[in-house]
Write a protein that holds these residues in place. Structure first.
Motif, PDB file in Angstrom:
ATOM      1  N   ASN A 207       4.777   6.680   2.895  1.00 28.18           N
ATOM      2  CA  ASN A 207       5.406   6.451   1.598  1.00 28.18           C
ATOM      3  C   ASN A 207       4.466   6.975   0.524  1.00 28.18           C
ATOM      4  O   ASN A 207       3.440   6.359   0.223  1.00 28.18           O
ATOM      5  CB  ASN A 207       5.682   4.955   1.410  1.00 28.18           C
ATOM      6  CG  ASN A 207       6.406   4.659   0.116  1.00 28.18           C
ATOM      7  OD1 ASN A 207       6.706   5.570  -0.652  1.00 28.18           O
ATOM      8  ND2 ASN A 207       6.676   3.407  -0.143  1.00 28.18           N
ATOM      9  N   SER A 212      10.504   4.460  -1.477  1.00 29.29           N
ATOM     10  CA  SER A 212      10.586   5.013  -0.124  1.00 29.29           C
ATOM     11  C   SER A 212      11.908   5.762   0.014  1.00 29.29           C
ATOM     12  O   SER A 212      12.922   5.358  -0.561  1.00 29.29           O
ATOM     13  CB  SER A 212      10.511   3.896   0.912  1.00 29.29           C
ATOM     14  OG  SER A 212       9.266   3.233   0.847  1.00 29.29           O
ATOM     15  N   SER A 230       8.714   5.330   4.543  1.00 31.89           N
ATOM     16  CA  SER A 230       9.962   6.094   4.461  1.00 31.89           C
ATOM     17  C   SER A 230      10.402   6.366   5.896  1.00 31.89           C
ATOM     18  O   SER A 230       9.603   6.290   6.832  1.00 31.89           O
ATOM     19  CB  SER A 230       9.754   7.407   3.704  1.00 31.89           C
ATOM     20  OG  SER A 230       9.519   7.169   2.328  1.00 31.89           O
TER      21      SER A 230
END
Length: 494
Positions: A207, A212, A230
């Motif tokens: 991230n 994210s 993410s």
């Protein structure tokens, strides 16, 4: 907004961006109605460019050809180029692309994104040419066949200027660099998001920003403001397929939560596990991320944390507040207490019930059990008791007569200096040991007859019922013991 309202009033020159077709080519021009039934009014140029890029990336994946190119020529035209099979006008007639529907690794699903893109670009005044070995496709407006008063968007197909051309070149004029960059930012391949771990369900990504990103097959469909990582989901389940819409926007968390859980529970790399474990420890500070609020992910992180550091223990805020001696004892013995929610502790207790030896998670209860199992009480020889202690101990049989004698399963009653090494909660003064069929009573209970008698009868109730404290069976037996004592006492008074 209707199709007529969108296209009405646009001239052919506005659409093609070129001079009119040479007289020599006019006889070779073909055109047909794109039959676009609905305009996506909220789409901007970058949404349309996103679809063109998505088609190019899918073609690259399907044909295993070189990377696509996105570049601007000196004349101002933007080019989105793939090196696949080449687009022809038949692709403009499809509603759903079976090739894409059967391949879960591709970005496109519906086969109508290209027409949506063309309509959007036209609406915003962007000139379009699509070049391949099959021909050159431009856009124009014309009357719908049989309905002269209805103006619709048509594709105009001209002969190719390079029949040996490989791939497809989408040429755009009138869009900005910002449009292009905004469209590119929606694709994982054009970002700097670092892949931390790949699993069979998808990828965990670092991230790098404020939010994210949630990608599905490399295209961003959502953002999360309080996620630890993410994610790029590459294995689509039914829930995700159902949620994916034509516009690829507003895909809610409920659609992808289960797949993200699958991804995390399939992770085993040090970097991902370490970050999960670190975040798990932020519960007490209130700074943990949303993934760790999911019990199954918190449980997974807990198990991994215990594998990494076997001295980890899990406690609640109530343990901290009401039993500080427990925490102190853990730390003295080299343990690292981690504060977690009550509902997670309950999950851990359930897990421990069926866990193999050595695989349990050390909760407060588990810690106490293990401490108890490690300690061997020191038995006090009866001859070593003081005169006052011996006087109380010698009444043992008379006390047991109050409940009709020593329970049959009790082999012996022993006096010990202490029952456990650590007195974590209230002092433990008596214990029924079913493994050895014995009752242990702490020596200090011999300081007073009522203390000794109460402890002895309490443990006899455990021995008879076979039940632990705060259980219905134990309470029932304790009630019976009290009744027996009251009956004996009343009979003696009568």
């Amino acid at each position: 907004m209707g199709i007529f309202d969108v296209f009405k009033g646009k001239s052919d020159m506005e659409i093609t961006g070129d001079n009119q077709v040479d007289e020599l080519d006019k006889g070779k021009v073909k055109e047909f109605d794109l039959n676009i039934e609905k305009i996506l009014e909220n789409w901007e140029n970058y949404h349309a460019i996103r679809e063109i890029i998505a088609n190019a990336l899918d073609e690259q994946a399907l044909t295993n050809t070189r990377d696509i190119e996105i570049k601007q020529a000196k004349d101002g035209w933007w080019h989105i180029v793939d090196y696949g099979r080449g687009l022809n006008y038949h692709h403009l007639t499809q509603n759903e692309n079976e090739e894409k529907l059967s391949n879960n690794k591709l970005i496109g699903r519906f086969g109508v994104g290209l027409k949506d893109a063309l309509a959007t670009l036209y609406r915003h005044g962007v000139d379009v040419k699509i070049k391949s070995k099959y021909g050159i496709i431009k856009l124009k407006t014309a009357s719908k066949v049989g309905f002269d008063d209805i103006i619709t968007l048509h594709a105009e197909i001209l002969p190719s200027d390079n029949i040996k051309m490989i791939g497809t070149d989408f040429c755009l004029y009138g869009c900005t660099k910002e449009d292009i960059e905004k469209a590119k930012s929606l694709f994982l391949t054009f970002t700097e998001d670092k892949v931390l771990e790949k699993t069979k369900y998808g990828e965990v990504l670092a991230n790098n920003g404020v939010n994210s990103n949630i990608y599905i097959n490399g295209v961003r469909v959502a953002e999360e403001s309080h996620f630890l990582f993410s994610y790029n989901i590459t294995s689509l389940n039914a829930q995700i397929k159902k949620a994916l819409n034509r516009e690829r926007t507003n895909v809610g968390r409920t659609a992808y939560t289960s797949r993200i859980k699958d991804i995390l529970k399939d992770c085993c790399s040090d970097i991902v596990i370490k970050k999960l474990v670190e975040d798990l420890q932020e519960f007490g500070s209130g700074n943990k991320h949303d993934e760790l609020s999911w019990n199954d992910i918190a449980m997974y992180a807990s198990r991994k944390m215990s594998e990494i550091n076997t001295a980890t223990t899990y406690v609640t805020t109530d343990n901290l507040k009401n039993n500080p001696s427990l925490i102190d004892d853990m730390r003295r013995n080299g343990y690292n207490p981690v504060v977690v929610p009550d509902n997670l502790i309950n999950k851990m207790e359930d897990y421990n019930t069926g866990a193999e030896e050595g695989k349990t998670l050390v909760t407060a209860n588990q810690y106490i059990k293990e401490e108890q199992n490690r300690f061997t009480p020191q038995i006090v020889e009866i001859d070593s008791l003081s005169v006052a202690e011996r006087r109380v101990y010698d009444i043992t049989d008379k006390i047991l007569e109050l409940i009709d004698g020593k329970p049959k399963n009790v082999k012996c009653i022993q006096i010990v200096e202490k029952i456990y090494e650590s007195e974590i909660f209230n002092e433990t003064v008596g214990l029924w040991d079913p493994k050895e069929n014995r009752i242990l009573i702490k020596r200090n209970q011999l300081n007073a007859l009522n203390s000794y008698a109460g402890t002895l009868l309490h443990e006899c109730a455990h021995a008879i019922s076979g039940a632990s404290d705060v259980s219905r069976d134990f309470e029932t037996e304790l009630t019976r013991v009290i009744g027996c004592i009251a009956n004996k006492f009343i009979d003696n008074k009568m």
